[in-house]
Enzyme design. Sequence first.
Site, short mmCIF file in Angstrom:
data_model
loop_
_atom_site.label_atom_id
_atom_site.label_comp_id
_atom_site.label_asym_id
_atom_site.label_seq_id
_atom_site.Cartn_x
_atom_site.Cartn_y
_atom_site.Cartn_z
N LYS A 26 0.82 -1.21 0.00
CA LYS A 26 0.00 0.00 0.00
C LYS A 26 0.86 1.26 0.00
O LYS A 26 0.65 2.18 -0.79
CB LYS A 26 -0.92 0.03 1.24
CG LYS A 26 -1.94 -1.09 1.28
CD LYS A 26 -2.84 -0.98 2.50
CE LYS A 26 -2.11 -1.15 3.81
NZ LYS A 26 -1.52 -2.49 4.02
N THR A 27 1.83 1.29 0.89
CA THR A 27 2.67 2.48 0.98
C THR A 27 3.51 2.63 -0.29
O THR A 27 3.69 3.73 -0.80
CB THR A 27 3.57 2.40 2.24
OG1 THR A 27 2.71 2.24 3.37
CG2 THR A 27 4.40 3.65 2.41
N ASP A 43 -2.07 7.86 3.74
CA ASP A 43 -1.62 6.52 4.15
C ASP A 43 -2.23 6.21 5.53
O ASP A 43 -2.60 7.13 6.26
CB ASP A 43 -0.09 6.50 4.24
CG ASP A 43 0.47 5.07 4.22
OD1 ASP A 43 -0.31 4.11 4.09
OD2 ASP A 43 1.72 4.92 4.31
N GLU A 44 -2.32 4.95 5.88
CA GLU A 44 -2.84 4.53 7.19
C GLU A 44 -4.20 5.17 7.49
O GLU A 44 -4.44 5.68 8.59
CB GLU A 44 -1.84 4.89 8.30
CG GLU A 44 -0.42 4.40 8.08
CD GLU A 44 -0.19 2.94 8.47
OE1 GLU A 44 -1.16 2.26 8.86
OE2 GLU A 44 0.96 2.48 8.34
N GLN A 59 -5.58 -3.11 10.91
CA GLN A 59 -4.44 -2.49 11.59
C GLN A 59 -4.82 -1.19 12.30
O GLN A 59 -3.95 -0.36 12.58
CB GLN A 59 -3.31 -2.21 10.59
CG GLN A 59 -2.71 -3.47 10.02
CD GLN A 59 -1.53 -3.17 9.11
OE1 GLN A 59 -0.51 -2.67 9.55
NE2 GLN A 59 -1.66 -3.46 7.82
N ARG A 96 5.11 -7.41 10.92
CA ARG A 96 6.31 -6.60 10.68
C ARG A 96 7.48 -7.47 10.25
O ARG A 96 8.47 -7.00 9.73
CB ARG A 96 6.75 -5.83 11.95
CG ARG A 96 5.77 -4.82 12.51
CD ARG A 96 5.27 -3.86 11.51
NE ARG A 96 3.99 -4.30 10.99
CZ ARG A 96 3.44 -3.82 9.88
NH1 ARG A 96 4.07 -2.92 9.16
NH2 ARG A 96 2.28 -4.27 9.46
P1 ATP Z 1 1.63 -2.09 5.99
O1 ATP Z 1 0.21 -2.57 5.98
O2 ATP Z 1 2.44 -2.80 6.99
O3 ATP Z 1 1.73 -0.61 6.02
P2 ATP Z 1 2.02 -1.95 3.14
O4 ATP Z 1 0.80 -2.56 2.56
O5 ATP Z 1 2.10 -0.49 3.18
O6 ATP Z 1 2.26 -2.57 4.59
P3 ATP Z 1 4.58 -1.83 1.90
O7 ATP Z 1 5.33 -1.42 3.09
O8 ATP Z 1 4.30 -0.84 0.85
O9 ATP Z 1 3.24 -2.56 2.35
O10 ATP Z 1 5.30 -3.06 1.21
C1 ATP Z 1 5.76 -4.17 1.96
C2 ATP Z 1 7.05 -4.71 1.36
O11 ATP Z 1 6.78 -5.35 0.13
C3 ATP Z 1 8.05 -3.63 1.06
O12 ATP Z 1 9.34 -4.12 1.34
C4 ATP Z 1 7.86 -3.37 -0.43
O13 ATP Z 1 9.03 -2.87 -1.02
C5 ATP Z 1 7.54 -4.78 -0.92
N1 ATP Z 1 6.71 -4.80 -2.15
C6 ATP Z 1 5.51 -4.24 -2.31
N2 ATP Z 1 5.01 -4.49 -3.53
C7 ATP Z 1 5.93 -5.26 -4.17
C8 ATP Z 1 6.02 -5.87 -5.47
N3 ATP Z 1 5.04 -5.74 -6.36
N4 ATP Z 1 7.12 -6.57 -5.75
C9 ATP Z 1 8.12 -6.72 -4.85
N5 ATP Z 1 8.09 -6.18 -3.61
C10 ATP Z 1 7.02 -5.46 -3.27
MG MG Z 2 2.26 0.87 4.80
#
Ligand code: ATP
Ligand code: MG
Length: 807
Positions: free
Chosen positions: A64-65, A250-251, A293, A663
């Site tokens: 997402k981020t 975000d969040e 979350q 995490r």
């Molecule tokens: P959270 O809910 O904990 O905030 P998030 O959904 O924001 O998590 P991110 O932090 O954006 O997730 O991504 C999690 C990890 O996965 C990061 O290390 C990111 O670089 C990696 N990632 C995300 N999308 C891809 C992708 N398509 N291919 C490879 N790695 C990815």
């Molecule tokens: Mg995130």
Amino acid sequence: MSTPSSAPQFAFPGMDGHDPDEPRTTRRGPTREELLEGLNEPQAAAVQHAGTPLLVVAGAGSGKTRVLTRRIAWLISERKAHPGSILAITFTNKAAGEMKERVEELVGKRARIMWVSTFHSACVRILRKEIDKIGYKSNFSIYDSADQKRLMGLVIKDLDLDAKKFQPGPVLHWVSNHKNELRDPEEVAGDTHNQVEEHYAAAYTLYQRRLREANALDFDDLIMMAVHLLQAFPEVRETYRRRFRHVLVDEYQDTNHAQYALVHQLCADDPELAQDAERVEPAELMVVGDADQSIYAFRGANIRNIMDFEQDFPNATSILLEQNYRSTQTILTAANSVIGHNKGRKAKRLWSDAGDGERIVGYVADDERDEARFVSEEIDTLVDGGGRAGDVAVFYRTNAQSRVFEEVFIRTGQPYKVVGGVRFYERREVRDALAYLRMLSNPDDQVSLRRILNTPKRGIGDRAVACVGLLGERDGLTFWEALRRADQAPGLATRSLTNIRGFVAMVEELQSMVEADERADVILESVLARSGYLTELEASDDPQDATRLENLAELVAVAREFSDDPVAGPSADPADVDAGLVAPGLGDFLERVALVADSDQIPDDDDDQGVVTLMTLHTAKGLEFPVVFLTGLEDGVFPHSRSLGDQTELEEERRLAYVGVTRARTRLYISRAVVRSAWGAPSHNPASRFLDELPIDLVDWRRTEAAQTRWGRPDLASGSPASMGTPTAAGRRNFSTAAARADAAAKAKPAREIPSLEPGDRVIHDSFGMGTVVALEGVADKTVASIDFGSEGVKRLLLRYAPVEKL
Ligand code: ATP
Ligand code: MG
């Protein structure tokens, strides 16, 4: 950062804040392909989406981020959005900094003028420009919680409210709730249902007026005022609606009502402005979040904001992300299994193709020290195997739990950093408590003495301190000596003199404990009780004060363990202790603490490859680490004791567990302690219910309670965990010395009978004279009596030490 080829599988790249998959493009603009590189289909769709409000809902680690960041770059690079027309909201300033950096790497320096910040920082920027419209000056101050309390204290006094019933903390908490709901004092005052609420509302009204007079805003005002401005002034609203063409949050699951309203003002259809021929189209909105979350309900976050997004923005588009890129399948299955126990949530199909990976490692420790030792030893093993300590994070539920990890890491020389919290020995309440002990142990330490002279408040103000200081200078006395002769101080008000005499009597009483070689923990407990420090914190509803209490409980536990441990006294010869001759004293304890605090220097962020990160679960939101230790998994610790009887709060704790587990990238450790000290008294906590919610086959229990019971259950009635025989501690600790120490401690105690009193009894005190017992708290040797000494006022006395006799 490159990964050394010898690195074990848990040493993932990316911990320097740079994602190796992200294209690094600066000079020429990135190509379309570069901007979409390394994104899966729904992620790419979210990046490219145009027009309608967009909601990206997805489980942890699904990108997402990353999508939000990439979308900003896309907007600037492909859709030619002006960077100044972008407003991106993150949950912390640190996250904002990282996001900005990442976008800059992608599209270059012009990204600098976009607003990437927290809600609070964004609102400050708006207010600095616009607040004159509502009668403030643009150089307004922002009050922190200490300022707020001081102000609310004054307000309560001015309103003549009963200081016992109306404490600044709870009143402020109540005010904060209203501000988060955007209710101003007039509205609140018009909607009260009983007298208490009327008083609260009056306090809110006056507090707000005082803030205005001081040209100050508190933290909640920042958002509320910004929203009110936008609502009340269509031209201001239009300015910002014209300016921000893209709003990204975000969040989103942790926004409160005021924050939601801000987003709404900027991005929803605006009928009022729509009349205009040159109508501004609403900004394009993208929010990302995960209802599972949401962990900030206690600060007013409203999970409904994300759940109701499609109703709030009727033409919204939703995109679901289901692939997790962060964790192994094992970790993910564990997380899904735990969160599955929450009711009324939308089930998600989150999967990972990173393979099963290692099993989760579980450990049942005898006590919190044993738990910390386990963590420390595991980190050593990982590092010996070629891993980096910098890849490791240790999570716990409450700030106070960091202390034992800090101590063990200091002892083993493992560098660490505590994120998002003041270090244990730097915390205000811990410093206050230590200042009391220092001053008792050395009355000439006037820095400590001055620090606590009026802490908690006991009516000895700056003027009184100045008068006593003058006396000291005139007669060549130390500050403490001058205090004892305060009756000779020039110009001292009678009331101040009375208060100083009360203080001196209290200190002398406590000093008699030091002279009697009382144990450090016993002295500390008496200090906290007798000084009124505890009472003040206990009476408060402010969550910060609850944290302070936990920290003090922790400090008592430190002192108790120290006093129980003969080798702990730096100057005590263990042989003497064995013979029952010497117990480590208060001076030894203070020396030890000073050393811990001094050696508490760790390398800074730039060199954090070898530095373990410690933080609370709340702080860990949004972050990721190759190796995670989730500690203190005990019912009453995590889930927190407050939540045990309450389904809603328990579900919030479970979401926190979900955040913690997710995490971890490759390795997850879970641990609990059978016995944990709080207030120096060991408490036996059952296993956290969250442990039962993990699939059994995923956890490799290195040690279970069964292993522990083979050695005999600790005798809970007989003292602290430090004196218990435990398999790991047995080699280090010696039972016979424990017995000898208990004996020595008993001998050291002054043999004074505690008078048995009841409210209404008449007593006589050596310095205060005749008095009447008003109230009693506590039992046995911790009994504190409130006694009315007429013109001397009501004193709280620890009966075990106070020179009081029943008449
Ligand atoms: P959270 O809910 O904990 O905030 P998030 O959904 O924001 O998590 P991110 O932090 O954006 O997730 O991504 C999690 C990890 O996965 C990061 O290390 C990111 O670089 C990696 N990632 C995300 N999308 C891809 C992708 N398509 N291919 C490879 N790695 C990815
Ligand atoms: Mg995130």
